[in-house]
Enzyme design. Structure first.
Site, PDB file in Angstrom:
ATOM      1  N   ASP A  10      35.769  39.105  35.624  1.00 57.49           N
ATOM      2  CA  ASP A  10      35.523  39.916  36.812  1.00 57.49           C
ATOM      3  C   ASP A  10      34.042  39.885  37.198  1.00 57.49           C
ATOM      4  OD1 ASP A  10      36.124  41.655  38.873  1.00 57.49           O
ATOM      5  OD2 ASP A  10      37.172  43.091  37.598  1.00 57.49           O
ATOM      6  N   ASP A  57      42.421  43.585  45.207  1.00 60.50           N
ATOM      7  CA  ASP A  57      42.809  44.807  44.500  1.00 60.50           C
ATOM      8  C   ASP A  57      43.908  45.539  45.256  1.00 60.50           C
ATOM      9  OD1 ASP A  57      41.235  44.523  42.323  1.00 60.50           O
ATOM     10  OD2 ASP A  57      39.586  45.748  43.074  1.00 60.50           O
TER      11      ASP A  57
HETATM   12  C1  GLA Z   1      37.984  45.117  39.622  1.00 63.27           C
HETATM   13  C2  GLA Z   1      39.237  44.284  39.544  1.00 63.27           C
HETATM   14  C3  GLA Z   1      40.395  45.140  39.127  1.00 63.27           C
HETATM   15  C4  GLA Z   1      40.102  45.781  37.794  1.00 63.27           C
HETATM   16  C5  GLA Z   1      38.813  46.557  37.883  1.00 63.27           C
HETATM   17  C6  GLA Z   1      38.389  47.062  36.525  1.00 63.27           C
HETATM   18  O1  GLA Z   1      38.027  46.018  40.662  1.00 63.27           O
HETATM   19  O2  GLA Z   1      39.489  43.682  40.767  1.00 63.27           O
HETATM   20  O3  GLA Z   1      41.573  44.373  39.068  1.00 63.27           O
HETATM   21  O4  GLA Z   1      40.024  44.782  36.828  1.00 63.27           O
HETATM   22  O5  GLA Z   1      37.760  45.776  38.393  1.00 63.27           O
HETATM   23  O6  GLA Z   1      37.216  47.762  36.580  1.00 63.27           O
END
Ligand code: GLA
Length: 728
Positions: A478, A548
């Site tokens: 990430d 997300d």
């Molecule tokens: C980002 C990712 C999510 C999750 C969060 C965790 O927003 O896109 O899928 O993994 O971080 O903090």
């Protein structure tokens, strides 16, 4: 096929599958001109297209109007400061502070296959797949060598370009702008497509008519970004999904990019693409080289759909690598939306246990397993398992998950540092920031200064240790913030503009190390959802978390835009719980499954707590995934109806390469009262072959399906349907 140099005409002819791209060297001064890019032609000399016999003529015939020549000639690679006032591709600052540059042809090389780009992701191809051309040009006054590098793919309408610059002078030189492609098109009446958005609504399609002036898509956020994707298409204003000329440009890069379409005074249109010159400088000492990333250029004579399918084929075959390149991915369940930070071994095992009994194949432990991270305000950089949550340790958890017959994956955010972390307390100077100024926080975190090798090494060793400590077969990498306050204590003032690009190179290097040391690991990139959905990342990870926003309806537009360029096999898509956590919408579980099937497919919910009826549908969805994934992953993708345009109905299909099978997905966003069924016309089938609709005795010819269509009845908002037809 391939690339030819026609010596007496000084013409380079690059032929891809159904595409020609032609460059010519003209005048005594060896200017390199762009002659043609479009549908394949048999001619070798079409230099008349350069209009060299018209005023202002070439400088050897009319030196008094040299500036007019520079300002109208279609330069293959435009340079700043000499009279071409359209967008330049190359700008620099020499020892005396001068910024101009003028290139002349020196020599060239043509060879089969394609060389790697040092330190950068790029498409690849062997000697049977492609031919490459390197044109060496030079600014003789500056002693600066510029190599224009091209590859033409034999079986695809794709041509790639990149640029390599070498300082052959004694003094150092600062490059302040190095774009990777520049093409002048005849005419002004084009449309431009780009992909825009924000967090939770990435890559919505934008199409507009461009005319005179500059139309820019760019980012300075340090990542390719939620807001703008490094893709544009220039197309006939009348082009549709099925017809018209379309030129797609996609930058194989994950940081700041700049792309622009410019309608110019003599009714030509210049397209450029490359690293964003904002905050960019690269200092070359004597004999040093700079390599600019690759641009992929795809031409379609049959509309947007053909462009899409060419990008998909190229990326699936010649960009994505590793063990999962051509493989079905395990169906995973990710605990992010299930638990957020509130989990422990027991909770994860309860999810895994239920999930495995339903046929789910991998548990992914998301953010919150390390340091003291119980919310998003601490511990990034402290890559040590929090055994208060992961009781028994990571290996115990992974072993227990494995015992359930499931694989185990883990979330990491290696590029970041929380102010509240042991790492920051020990190394406050490891964050990117400007000395003496309070840096801006974003999600309560800073970005590590990856231009420093010791930091890259330290972080990589930390994550390597974690990944070696248990049987981990998947990583979600990430990157959750944009980069601000550009400053590094290790970069001298004159090289300050190198930081952003050095950062991206370091990310690539880390990913390269990870994929080399752990070739069995399935890497999924992510950036606060889909802020780094670009071909650079695809070189390292065969899939990228798309957004997300997991709401099935929001996903229609996000996935439609993403799939315009990127293969659906790489689009991270999960079924999540309702009401949806981002938009509060409730959609049928079946529809959520159908939409996630047009991607990697997985789950992101607490399977122990969702409604029983939903849970009971999972084994069926798992079966559908296994049944259709080969087709979905490898087939040709066609758009039939676009929710982004009609606002109520979405239909796409995937047709197998041999056209013997097609899977159609229909989603009705809003039900309609008092109408007949909808008629949808399939695409890409064989007219005179018969197809049987699965689950029925109904037979249709490919022609009937394509020109007559099928009647689709759906009842209710957010309802959906899959149709599978097999050729008899
Ligand atoms: C980002 C990712 C999510 C999750 C969060 C965790 O927003 O896109 O899928 O993994 O971080 O903090």
């Amino acid at each position: 096929m391939g690339i030819k140099f026609i010596k007496d005409k000084k013409v380079f002819k690059l032929d891809a599958k159904d595409t020609s791209y032609i460059i010519a060297v003209v005048d005594d001064e060896q200017f390199i001109g762009h002659v043609y890019f479009g549908k394949r032609i048999i001619d070798e000399d079409v230099n008349y297209l350069l209009r060299l016999e018209e005023p202002p003529y070439v400088p050897s015939k009319n030196n008094r109007d040299r500036v007019s020549f520079y300002d109208s000639f279609p330069m293959e690679y435009s340079t700043h400061g000499i009279g071409d006032f359209r967008e330049s591709s190359l700008q620099l600052r020499d020892r005396d502070g001068n910024t101009a540059c003028r290139l002349q042809y020196i020599s060239h090389e043509i060879y089969k296959g394609k060389k790697k780009l040092k330190g950068l992701p790029a498409t690849f191809g062997d000697e049977n797949e492609c031919t490459s051309l390197e044109i060496k040009c030079m600014d003789k006054d500056l002693n600066l060598e510029v190599d224009l590098v091209y590859t033409a793919f034999e079986n695809l309408d794709a041509i790639t370009r990149s640029v390599r610059i070498k300082n052959c002078a004694e003094d150092s030189i600062a490059l302040t702008k190095v774009l990777s492609t520049c093409i002048d098109f005849e005419g002004i009446n084009y449309d431009m497509i780009s992909l825009h958005g924000s967090w939770a609504r990435e890559r919505h399609i934008s199409r507009k008519n461009i005319s005179y002036g500059k139309h820019t898509v760019s980012t300075v956020r340090g990542e390719s970004s939620h807001q703008d994707n490094p893709f544009i298409a220039l197309l006939d204003s009348s082009a549709t999904d099925e017809s018209g000329n379309v030129y797609g440009f996609n930058f194989v890069y994950s940081g700041n990019f700049f792309t622009q379409v410019e309608g110019c005074q003599f009714d030509t249109t210049r397209v450029v693409m490359g690293i964003n010159p904002v905050d960019f400088t690269w200092v070359l000492e004597k004999n040093e080289e700079f390599v600019a990333p690759e641009v992929v250029m795809v031409y379609s004579d049959k509309g947007i759909g053909k462009m899409t399918r060419t990008f998909h084929d190229l990326y699936r075959n010649n960009l994505i690598r590793g063990r999962f390149k051509d493989k079905k991915r395990p169906i995973l369940i990710n605990n992010w939306e299930a638990t957020y930070f509130d989990f422990n071994t027991e909770k994860l095992l309860s999810i895994a246990k239920e999930a495995s009994s339903l046929g789910i194949e991998m548990l992914v432990m998301d953010d919150g397993w390390f340091g003291k991270r119980n919310s998003d305000n601490s511990s990034l950089g402290d890559w040590i398992v929090n055994e208060e949550k992961i009781q028994g340790g990571l290996k115990y958890l992974v072993d227990e998950v494995n015992k359930l017959g499931m694989e185990f994956g883990i979330w990491l955010e290696p590029e970041m540092i929380s102010p509240d972390s042991e790492l920051y307390r020990e190394h406050p100077d490891w964050a990117i920031k400007i000395d003496g100024r309070t840096p801006a926080l974003c999600r309560e975190q800073y970005v590590l200064d990856l231009s420093r090798k010791e930091i890259v090494d330290y972080i990589y060793e930390c994550i390597k240790k974690v990944l070696s400590s248990a049987n981990i077969t998947y990583v979600k990498w990430d990157m959750n913030r944009q980069i601000t306050d550009l400053g590094s204590i290790c970069i001298p003032a004159e090289k300050h503009g190198e930081l952003s690009h050095r950062y991206v190179l370091a990310v690539y290097e880390m990913m390269d190390r990870l994929t080399t040391d752990f070739p069995h690991i399935l890497l999924e990139n992510c950036s606060g959802g889909g802020a780094r959905f670009d071909p650079g990342m695809l070189y390292y990870s065969p899939q990228i978390w798309c957004s997300d926003d997991t709401d099935a309806i929001e996903r229609l537009k996000i996935q439609e835009g993403t799939a315009m360029v990127y293969p659906i096999s790489c689009i991270g898509a999960h079924v999540s719980d309702c009401p949806n956590h981002t938009v509060g919408r409730t959609t049928p579980f079946e529809t959520r499954g159908h939409v996630a099937l047009a991607g990697t497919f997985g789950y992101e919910l607490d399977v122990t707590r969702i409604p029983k009826e939903d849970r009971e549908m999972i084994p069926k969805q798992v079966e559908i995934y296994h049944k259709y994934n080969d087709l979905i992953r490898t087939g040709d993708y066609y758009r039939i109806e676009n929710f982004s345009q009609n606002n109520c109905f979405d239909v796409w299909e995937v047709v197998s390469k041999d056209k013997s099978e097609v899977l159609v997905t229909c989603v009705q966003v809003l039900g309609r009262p008092n109408y007949h069924s909808r008629r949808i016309k399939l695409k890409g089938l064989i007219e005179d072959k018969m197809y049987k609709l699965e689950g029925t005795d109904e037979l249709f010819s490919g022609g009937a399906l394509m020109y007559g269509g099928l009647n689709i009845s759906l009842y209710g908002d957010y309802s959906s349907k899959l149709l599978h037809l097999i050729q008899l």
